[in-house]
Structures are given as C-alpha cells and as structure tokens.
Design a protein around this motif. Structure first.
Motif, PDB file in Angstrom:
ATOM      1  N   MET A   1       0.774  -1.100   0.031  1.00 10.59           N
ATOM      2  CA  MET A   1       0.105  -0.025   0.041  1.00 10.59           C
ATOM      3  C   MET A   1       0.865   1.278   0.114  1.00 10.59           C
ATOM      4  SD  MET A   1      -2.849   1.146   2.626  1.00 10.59           S
ATOM      5  CE  MET A   1      -4.513   0.460   1.798  1.00 10.59           C
ATOM      6  N   LYS A   2       0.407   2.142  -0.767  1.00 11.43           N
ATOM      7  CA  LYS A   2       1.249   3.540  -1.109  1.00 11.43           C
ATOM      8  C   LYS A   2       0.992   4.314   0.272  1.00 11.43           C
ATOM      9  CE  LYS A   2       1.649   3.608  -5.926  1.00 11.43           C
ATOM     10  NZ  LYS A   2       1.179   4.187  -7.169  1.00 11.43           N
ATOM     11  N   THR A   3       1.867   5.340   0.610  1.00 11.55           N
ATOM     12  CA  THR A   3       1.815   6.268   1.561  1.00 11.55           C
ATOM     13  C   THR A   3       1.288   7.313   0.997  1.00 11.55           C
ATOM     14  OG1 THR A   3       4.117   7.151   1.185  1.00 11.55           O
ATOM     15  CG2 THR A   3       3.847   5.495   2.850  1.00 11.55           C
ATOM     16  N   VAL A   4       0.818   8.411   1.959  1.00 13.90           N
ATOM     17  CA  VAL A   4       0.076   9.601   1.120  1.00 13.90           C
ATOM     18  C   VAL A   4       1.147  10.317   0.430  1.00 13.90           C
ATOM     19  CG1 VAL A   4      -0.753  11.641   1.845  1.00 13.90           C
ATOM     20  CG2 VAL A   4      -1.580   9.620   3.106  1.00 13.90           C
ATOM     21  N   LYS A   5       2.435  10.245   1.172  1.00 16.32           N
ATOM     22  CA  LYS A   5       3.436  11.046   0.198  1.00 16.32           C
ATOM     23  C   LYS A   5       3.861  10.429  -0.994  1.00 16.32           C
ATOM     24  CE  LYS A   5       8.089  13.299   1.543  1.00 16.32           C
ATOM     25  NZ  LYS A   5       8.916  13.447   2.544  1.00 16.32           N
ATOM     26  N   GLU A   6       3.815   9.187  -1.026  1.00 19.31           N
ATOM     27  CA  GLU A   6       4.184   8.543  -2.458  1.00 19.31           C
ATOM     28  C   GLU A   6       3.150   8.902  -3.115  1.00 19.31           C
ATOM     29  OE1 GLU A   6       6.580   4.267  -0.955  1.00 19.31           O
ATOM     30  OE2 GLU A   6       4.267   4.473  -1.024  1.00 19.31           O
ATOM     31  N   GLU A   7       1.889   8.786  -2.822  1.00 17.59           N
ATOM     32  CA  GLU A   7       0.630   9.314  -3.828  1.00 17.59           C
ATOM     33  C   GLU A   7       0.829  10.588  -4.307  1.00 17.59           C
ATOM     34  OE1 GLU A   7      -3.092   8.278  -2.023  1.00 17.59           O
ATOM     35  OE2 GLU A   7      -2.528   6.035  -1.729  1.00 17.59           O
ATOM     36  N   MET A   8       1.114  11.504  -3.534  1.00  6.04           N
ATOM     37  CA  MET A   8       1.488  12.808  -3.669  1.00  6.04           C
ATOM     38  C   MET A   8       2.627  13.128  -4.612  1.00  6.04           C
ATOM     39  SD  MET A   8       1.204  15.157  -0.262  1.00  6.04           S
ATOM     40  CE  MET A   8       2.076  16.604  -1.021  1.00  6.04           C
ATOM     41  N   LYS A   9       3.509  12.432  -4.395  1.00 10.35           N
ATOM     42  CA  LYS A   9       4.647  12.385  -5.509  1.00 10.35           C
ATOM     43  C   LYS A   9       4.185  11.947  -6.804  1.00 10.35           C
ATOM     44  CE  LYS A   9       8.569  11.545  -2.281  1.00 10.35           C
ATOM     45  NZ  LYS A   9       9.551  10.778  -2.028  1.00 10.35           N
ATOM     46  N   GLU A  10       3.390  10.922  -6.844  1.00 14.31           N
ATOM     47  CA  GLU A  10       2.771  10.713  -8.350  1.00 14.31           C
ATOM     48  C   GLU A  10       1.980  11.695  -8.870  1.00 14.31           C
ATOM     49  OE1 GLU A  10       1.398   6.819  -8.621  1.00 14.31           O
ATOM     50  OE2 GLU A  10       3.067   5.710  -7.579  1.00 14.31           O
ATOM     51  N   SER A  11       0.821  12.349  -8.087  1.00 13.12           N
ATOM     52  CA  SER A  11      -0.024  13.025  -8.495  1.00 13.12           C
ATOM     53  C   SER A  11       0.406  14.407  -8.923  1.00 13.12           C
ATOM     54  CB  SER A  11      -1.110  13.186  -7.644  1.00 13.12           C
ATOM     55  OG  SER A  11      -1.043  13.734  -6.538  1.00 13.12           O
ATOM     56  N   LEU A  12       1.470  14.817  -8.377  1.00 15.84           N
ATOM     57  CA  LEU A  12       1.684  16.492  -8.317  1.00 15.84           C
ATOM     58  C   LEU A  12       2.673  16.483  -9.532  1.00 15.84           C
ATOM     59  CD1 LEU A  12       3.118  17.364  -4.723  1.00 15.84           C
ATOM     60  CD2 LEU A  12       0.692  18.106  -5.849  1.00 15.84           C
ATOM     61  N   ARG A  13       3.094  15.499 -10.025  1.00 22.46           N
ATOM     62  CA  ARG A  13       4.040  15.684 -11.086  1.00 22.46           C
ATOM     63  C   ARG A  13       3.042  15.482 -12.363  1.00 22.46           C
ATOM     64  NH1 ARG A  13       7.322  11.005  -9.026  1.00 22.46           N
ATOM     65  NH2 ARG A  13       6.053   9.412 -10.140  1.00 22.46           N
ATOM     66  N   LYS A  14       2.032  15.251 -12.373  1.00 19.82           N
ATOM     67  CA  LYS A  14       0.716  15.363 -13.532  1.00 19.82           C
ATOM     68  C   LYS A  14       0.442  16.763 -13.742  1.00 19.82           C
ATOM     69  CE  LYS A  14      -0.532  10.443 -12.498  1.00 19.82           C
ATOM     70  NZ  LYS A  14      -1.626   9.826 -12.075  1.00 19.82           N
ATOM     71  N   ASP A  15       0.611  17.807 -12.834  1.00 21.13           N
ATOM     72  CA  ASP A  15      -0.126  18.956 -12.877  1.00 21.13           C
ATOM     73  C   ASP A  15       1.054  19.890 -13.438  1.00 21.13           C
ATOM     74  OD1 ASP A  15      -2.935  18.606 -12.724  1.00 21.13           O
ATOM     75  OD2 ASP A  15      -2.435  18.567 -10.581  1.00 21.13           O
ATOM     76  N   ARG A  16       0.692  21.430 -13.678  1.00 15.57           N
ATOM     77  CA  ARG A  16       1.469  22.309 -13.959  1.00 15.57           C
ATOM     78  C   ARG A  16       1.449  23.257 -12.677  1.00 15.57           C
ATOM     79  NH1 ARG A  16       5.322  21.640 -16.886  1.00 15.57           N
ATOM     80  NH2 ARG A  16       5.638  23.690 -17.660  1.00 15.57           N
ATOM     81  N   TRP A  17       2.572  23.756 -12.141  1.00 13.51           N
ATOM     82  CA  TRP A  17       2.778  24.559 -10.819  1.00 13.51           C
ATOM     83  C   TRP A  17       3.347  25.781 -10.986  1.00 13.51           C
ATOM     84  CZ3 TRP A  17      -0.561  22.748  -7.360  1.00 13.51           C
ATOM     85  CH2 TRP A  17      -0.998  21.228  -7.308  1.00 13.51           C
ATOM     86  N   SER A  18       2.981  26.715 -10.123  1.00 10.85           N
ATOM     87  CA  SER A  18       3.880  27.758  -9.763  1.00 10.85           C
ATOM     88  C   SER A  18       4.391  27.363  -8.435  1.00 10.85           C
ATOM     89  CB  SER A  18       3.308  29.185  -9.865  1.00 10.85           C
ATOM     90  OG  SER A  18       2.122  29.080  -8.688  1.00 10.85           O
ATOM     91  N   LEU A  19       5.843  27.716  -8.245  1.00 16.75           N
ATOM     92  CA  LEU A  19       6.579  27.341  -7.070  1.00 16.75           C
ATOM     93  C   LEU A  19       6.719  28.591  -6.094  1.00 16.75           C
ATOM     94  CD1 LEU A  19       8.511  25.621  -5.244  1.00 16.75           C
ATOM     95  CD2 LEU A  19      10.327  26.622  -6.755  1.00 16.75           C
ATOM     96  N   HIS A  20       5.883  28.743  -5.047  1.00 17.08           N
ATOM     97  CA  HIS A  20       6.229  29.821  -4.122  1.00 17.08           C
ATOM     98  C   HIS A  20       7.216  29.508  -3.158  1.00 17.08           C
ATOM     99  CE1 HIS A  20       2.516  32.114  -5.741  1.00 17.08           C
ATOM    100  NE2 HIS A  20       2.390  30.805  -6.361  1.00 17.08           N
ATOM    101  N   PHE A  21       7.969  30.412  -2.650  1.00 14.99           N
ATOM    102  CA  PHE A  21       8.664  30.320  -1.341  1.00 14.99           C
ATOM    103  C   PHE A  21       8.986  31.742  -0.496  1.00 14.99           C
ATOM    104  CE2 PHE A  21      11.895  31.065  -4.706  1.00 14.99           C
ATOM    105  CZ  PHE A  21      12.899  31.898  -4.413  1.00 14.99           C
ATOM    106  N   ASP A  40      -6.180  25.418  -9.450  1.00 20.16           N
ATOM    107  CA  ASP A  40      -7.348  24.258  -8.590  1.00 20.16           C
ATOM    108  C   ASP A  40      -6.673  23.987  -7.073  1.00 20.16           C
ATOM    109  OD1 ASP A  40      -8.937  24.252 -11.054  1.00 20.16           O
ATOM    110  OD2 ASP A  40      -7.349  22.378 -11.639  1.00 20.16           O
ATOM    111  N   SER A  41      -5.302  24.051  -7.020  1.00 19.18           N
ATOM    112  CA  SER A  41      -4.802  23.745  -5.695  1.00 19.18           C
ATOM    113  C   SER A  41      -3.688  24.603  -5.079  1.00 19.18           C
ATOM    114  CB  SER A  41      -4.199  22.458  -5.896  1.00 19.18           C
ATOM    115  OG  SER A  41      -5.276  21.420  -6.363  1.00 19.18           O
ATOM    116  N   GLU A  42      -3.691  24.364  -3.730  1.00 14.69           N
ATOM    117  CA  GLU A  42      -2.430  25.074  -3.216  1.00 14.69           C
ATOM    118  C   GLU A  42      -1.965  23.966  -2.008  1.00 14.69           C
ATOM    119  OE1 GLU A  42      -2.286  29.140  -1.484  1.00 14.69           O
ATOM    120  OE2 GLU A  42      -1.810  28.179   0.477  1.00 14.69           O
ATOM    121  N   ILE A  43      -0.775  23.519  -2.434  1.00  9.75           N
ATOM    122  CA  ILE A  43      -0.076  22.475  -1.862  1.00  9.75           C
ATOM    123  C   ILE A  43       1.159  23.094  -0.929  1.00  9.75           C
ATOM    124  CG2 ILE A  43       0.992  19.924  -1.643  1.00  9.75           C
ATOM    125  CD1 ILE A  43      -1.470  20.181  -2.952  1.00  9.75           C
ATOM    126  N   LYS A  44       1.137  22.903   0.430  1.00 11.87           N
ATOM    127  CA  LYS A  44       1.969  23.401   1.127  1.00 11.87           C
ATOM    128  C   LYS A  44       3.117  21.888   1.190  1.00 11.87           C
ATOM    129  CE  LYS A  44      -0.666  26.406   3.807  1.00 11.87           C
ATOM    130  NZ  LYS A  44      -1.892  26.459   2.994  1.00 11.87           N
TER     131      LYS A  44
END
Length: 124
Positions: A1-21, A40-44
């Motif tokens: 079973m995949k961890t939440v972080k592993e699932e995030m790693k797979e799904s985040l790569r599929k979208d386009r993002w702006s990187l804020h820091f 559509d999203s904001e991911i900390k």
C-alpha cells in the motif's frame, strides 16, 4: 500500500505548478516555506529549516524538495518576494534555481515577483 507522500509524489507531477517560497530567519536559523499553486490547488510542500539565509543554502534546500517530488518538469513559474537574496542577478535564489532547471534539461520557469511585497515597499 502506498503512503500519502508516495501518492502525492505521483499525482503532483501530472499538473503544472507555480513554485512559491518565502522565508523568515529568527534566532540565526533560516526557515523557508515551499508551496505549489495552480488555479485548482495550493499544496504546502515543505517547511525547510536551513543553517543560514544565503542564496546557495535556500536554492539547494528548494532543489532538494523539487528532486524529492520529481517536479522539475512540472514547474512553469517561480514566485518570491523581491529581497536581494532572491533576486540577485548573478547569484540570487531565483537565478540559481533557473540555472538548475537548465542544467537538468528543463524549461526555465518565469519569475514573477510577489506583488504584495512590491506594493508594500512602494507605499512604505
């Protein structure tokens, strides 16, 4: 079973993002919040605890996060405030990150300065 972080790693790569820091440096430490945003999203994504507030340290810390999530091809914009550590023409954080994108064979993200800070500095 995949961890939440592993699932995030797979799904985040599929979208386009702006990187804020953005960072704060109380008590001699540098803390950087790393956030991904799109319409559509904001991911900390990370809260980095760095030894210093030098551009090299900040860029390397952000690079490590991008590596961990394999996001080099998913980021099309960088958003940060206009402090000199971020915007230095030769060795600021943004320039360093943009060079890292190029050296890895990816498109260079457009830099957009954070408008809130621009307006705050103008009217101060």
């Amino acid at each position: 079973m995949k961890t939440v972080k592993e699932e995030m790693k797979e799904s985040l790569r599929k979208d386009r993002w702006s990187l804020h820091f953005d960072g704060k440096h109380p008590e001699g430490r540098e803390y950087q919040a790393v956030v991904l945003k799109n319409p559509d999203s904001e991911i900390k994504l990370a809260a980095l605890d760095l030894n210093d507030s030098k551009a090299e340290s900040i860029a390397d810390g952000i690079s490590d996060v991008i590596d961990e999530y394999k996001l080099w091809d998913s980021i099309n914009m960088i958003v940060a405030d206009t402090t000199s550590v971020n915007t230095g023409k030769q060795s600021g954080v943004v320039v360093r990150l943009q060079r890292m994108f190029t050296s890895r064979g990816h498109q260079v993200p457009q830099f957009i300065s954070c408008q809130h800070y621009v307006l705050t500095e103008y009217y101060a």
